[in-house]
Structures are given as structure tokens and as C-alpha cells.
Enzyme design. Structure first.
Site, PDB file in Angstrom:
ATOM      1  CB  ALA A  74      -0.915  -0.036   1.177  1.00 34.36           C
ATOM      2  CB  THR A 123      -0.330   4.226  -5.162  1.00 35.22           C
ATOM      3  OG1 THR A 123       0.599   3.735  -5.847  1.00 35.22           O
ATOM      4  CG2 THR A 123      -1.273   5.526  -6.026  1.00 35.22           C
ATOM      5  N   GLY A 144      -7.032  -9.367 -37.092  1.00 38.12           N
ATOM      6  CA  GLY A 144      -8.235  -8.465 -37.685  1.00 38.12           C
ATOM      7  C   GLY A 144      -9.357  -8.350 -36.902  1.00 38.12           C
ATOM      8  CD  GLU A 188       6.309  -3.349  -9.146  1.00 34.42           C
ATOM      9  OE1 GLU A 188       7.366  -3.401  -9.328  1.00 34.42           O
ATOM     10  OE2 GLU A 188       5.290  -4.576  -9.089  1.00 34.42           O
TER      11      GLU A 188
END
Length: 387
Positions: free
Chosen positions: A130, A132, A343, A367
Site C-alpha cells: 500500500a 499509492t 483482424g 511500479e
């Protein structure tokens, strides 16, 4: 079948070659290479963690000091590359057990390592990292989550976002400000998922289904015994952890690219266009050649960085940044080419290249975004030149 000649490169040792071959055989029997994720990705992820634990692969994700272990980056890269070829979610499940426990492997006390790492490798605990925040992503030093000193514990308040395994993790390696400003005021600690005041404020849906969440901490009490390293060393701990795992992000994208090339070759050699296989067209051949070239170049950078970390240098900031930057950008390009060669089928939900297209995009961001990697490389290059 993906080219395996790279396994004979001098960056790798016999045990790495054996690891790659053994894992490939295991993954062929245990991992769905054409996954169609159901409504509950959380349960799928938990099941994959259990499979990886039972297969013994999570032993590579942790390193207990008391057992004389060390994180082997080449092994981590080979595992992520192989799993990435089969399933993006399988790679994610392994990667987060490593990243979410990496700081404990590197800086945790013997007691914390025994408590958490043994459970991680056995699949009894799911790990998370944890770092960010809503207003602090690339600029880690700008984080505002606070950890106030309250004697024998900290009182933590703040938010974290885009947290992988958020909502299913048993614990989070949390980075919070214990004092001061900038990078020097950040500390790292373990936040157990059942801590009072921890709330899963939001589950975040992304284009490639993975467990992600925004966390909210309101007066969470974290004992000081859960501190990793020393107070104020959080920034150093986060960077050292990313130094190990950043190359493995490139390895995962390499696995995606290898799968894309395999799919493209199968398609262009079996599909006829203008009375001949597509692969006979020179324009198609140039596209396949560029994919193969980028794959080999990515592998060289990845395994150079991993070998350097394992055998030569404590820090590989420059090498890891180069590996992640080049491999993730090249993989995005290779997969886009594969989609084009398919395609209309290439953008059809359920096709492997369509899933790869969604899986690879986040790797250029998490990261350390590609733009940040360029700044890191430039800074390291200038330092080496004495500027």
C-alpha cells in the site's frame, strides 16, 4: 511454442533452467491458458494463490533470514514470464505475494518474517503493498497518510488507492508519514486487514479484472512492533523493494509478448490471404520480425538487470528501470501487432490477444510509469557521467 533458446544465456544458471522447464510443465497442467474470468475475480485470485502455494512456487516469493534465504530476481523473473504466458491473473497472484511481502523479506525482523512470510509462502495469507495515494502516485514523497506516535503504537489516518489485492489481502505493507516532510519522514509498517478503522472504501474496476481497492484508515492502531526497518526509512524501503520487483514487471510483459507472438504465428501460418498463408506476405513477415526482435531485446535487458541484482550490485536502479521501460513498451507494441494480424477476431472478447491487450496496458503505469523510468534512467546516466 515460445522460443526457449534464451535459457542458455550466461545470465542464467542450471537451477534457473530447471525452474523454467518445471514451471512450464506445471503451468500447462494447472493454469488455464485461455481464461474467461467469471463475476468473482476475488475467488479466482484466491484459488490461484492456493495452487501456487501447493505447487511450491510461492517459496520463491519470500526470503526468510533465519533460513539463509535471499530473493533471487532471476527466479522471480522466470516465474512471472512463464505465468504471464499462460494467464495474466496467475502472474498477478504470484507477483503480489512477492511484492506485498518483499519489504518484509528485505527489512522485517525475524519475528515478523516468521509470522508473515511463512504464511505467505503456504498460501495462508494474501499480501498487499500500500504505497499509492489519490494525490501521491509517481511522487511518493508527497504522500499524506499520517502515522502519529502514540507510545507503543501509531495512530494512522489517510487513504491509499489502486492497491492490488485490496479487499482480499490479509495484511498490507503500509507506507505512512511519521514526521518531517518529503521522503525522510516516511516509515513502513504492517497493517493487518482486520485492524479496527481500516475500511475498503471502494473496489476499483479496471480493463483487466484484478482485485483492486481504495483503502481508508481512520484512527487505525498499528503496534510499533510492526514497523519495518527504522522510523523514517520508509522511502528507502519502498525503493529497495521496487528495485527487486521492477525487473519482474518487465518479465511479466515479456511473457505476454511471447504469447502474442505464438498466437500471431499460429494465425498467420494457418490463415490464407490472396491464395497463400498470411505468413508468406512480406509485410506480415516484417511485423513478425519486429515482434521477435523486441522480445529478444526485452529479455536481454530483463535478465541483465536480474543477474546484476543477484550477482553484482546491491542496487540496480538504472538496469531495472531500463528493463521495465523497454519491455513493457515493446510488449504493448507486440500485442497491438498481434491484434492487428487477427483482424476483427483480435478485438473479440475471449480471444487470447484481446485479453493480452487489456492485461498489458497497466504494466506501463504501475511500479513506476514509463515516463518516470525515463527520468530515473536520465538521472542515473548523468550521475555516472559525473554531472
Amino acid at each position: 511454442m515460445s522460443d526457449k533458446s534464451y535459457l542458455s544465456w550466461p545470465f542464467l544458471e542450471p537451477q534457473h533452467r530447471e525452474l523454467a522447464e518445471t514451471l512450464d510443465a506445471w503451468a500447462a497442467d494447472n493454469i488455464d491458458s485461455n481464461p474467461h474470468h467469471g463475476p468473482d475475480v476475488d475467488d479466482e485470485c484466491k484459488e490461484l494463490v492456493q495452487k501456487l502455494a501447493e505447487g511450491g512456487w510461492l517459496n520463491y516469493a519470500v526470503a526468510l533470514r533465519s533460513e539463509g534465504q535471499k530473493l533471487d530476481v532471476r527466479s522471480l523473473c522466470l516465474i512471472r514470464e512463464t505465468l504471464g504466458r499462460y494467464s495474466g491473473l496467475a502472474d498477478f497472484a504470484f507477483a503480489m505475494q512477492g511484492l506485498g511481502s518483499g519489504s518484509i523479506s528485505l527489512f522485517g525482523s525475524d519475528a515478523l518474517q516468521q509470522e508473515y512470510l511463512t504464511a505467505v509462502r503456504e498460501g495462508r495469507k494474501i499480501a498487499a503493498f500500500a504505497l499509492t495515494e489519490p494525490d501521491a502516485g509517481s511522487d511518493v514523497a508527497a504522500m499524506s497518510t499520517s502515522a502519529e506516535d502514540a507510545g507503543d503504537h501509531y495512530i494512522v489516518n489517510g487513504e491509499k488507492t489502486f492497491i492490488s489485492n485490496g479487499g482480499i489481502a490479509d495484511y498490507y505493507v503500509l507506507f505512512a508519514r511519521t514526521g518531517g516532510t518529503g521522503a525522510k519522514g516516511i516509515s513502513a509498517m504492517i497493517l493487518d486487514a482486520d485492524t479496527e478503522g481500516l475500511e475498503i472504501a471502494e473496489r476499483i474496476q479496471v480493463c483487466a479484472p484484478h482485485p483492486l481497492a481504495r483503502l481508508k484508515m481512520t484512527n487505525c492502531k498499528i503496534p510499533k512492533s510492526k514497523l519495518l526497518g527504522n522510523e523514517g526509512e520508509g522511502f528507502k524501503i519502498s525503493m529497495a523493494t521496487l528495485d527487486v520487483f521492477r525487473s519482474t514487471v518487465g518479465a511479466a510483459s515479456l511473457g505476454f509478448a511471447r504469447r502474442a507472438l505464438d498466437e500471431a504465428i499460429a494465425r498467420t501460418t494457418s490463415r490464407e490471404l490472396f491464395g497463400a498463408p498470411m505468413a508468406d506476405l512480406q509485410l506480415v513477415q516484417t511485423q513478425l520480425a519486429e515482434m521477435a526482435l523486441d522480445i529478444d531485446a526485452s529479455a536481454l535487458l530483463i535478465y541483465r538487470a536480474a543477474w546484476t541484482k543477484d550477482c553484482v550490485a546491491e542496487r540496480v536502479t538504472r538496469e531495472a528501470a531500463m528493463a521495465k521501460l523497454y519491455a513493457t513498451e515493446a510488449s504493448q507494441k507486440a500485442i497491438d501487432t498481434a491484434v492487428q494480424l487477427f483482424g476483427g477476431l483480435g478485438v473479440t472478447v475471449g480471444m487470447p490477444v484481446e485479453e493480452l491487450y487489456r492485461e498489458v496496458r497497466a504494466l506501463r503505469i504501475y511500479e513506476g510509469a514509463s515516463e518516470v523510468q525515463k527520468l530515473i534512467i536520465a538521472k542515473q546516466t548523468l550521475m555516472n557521467e559525473g554531472h
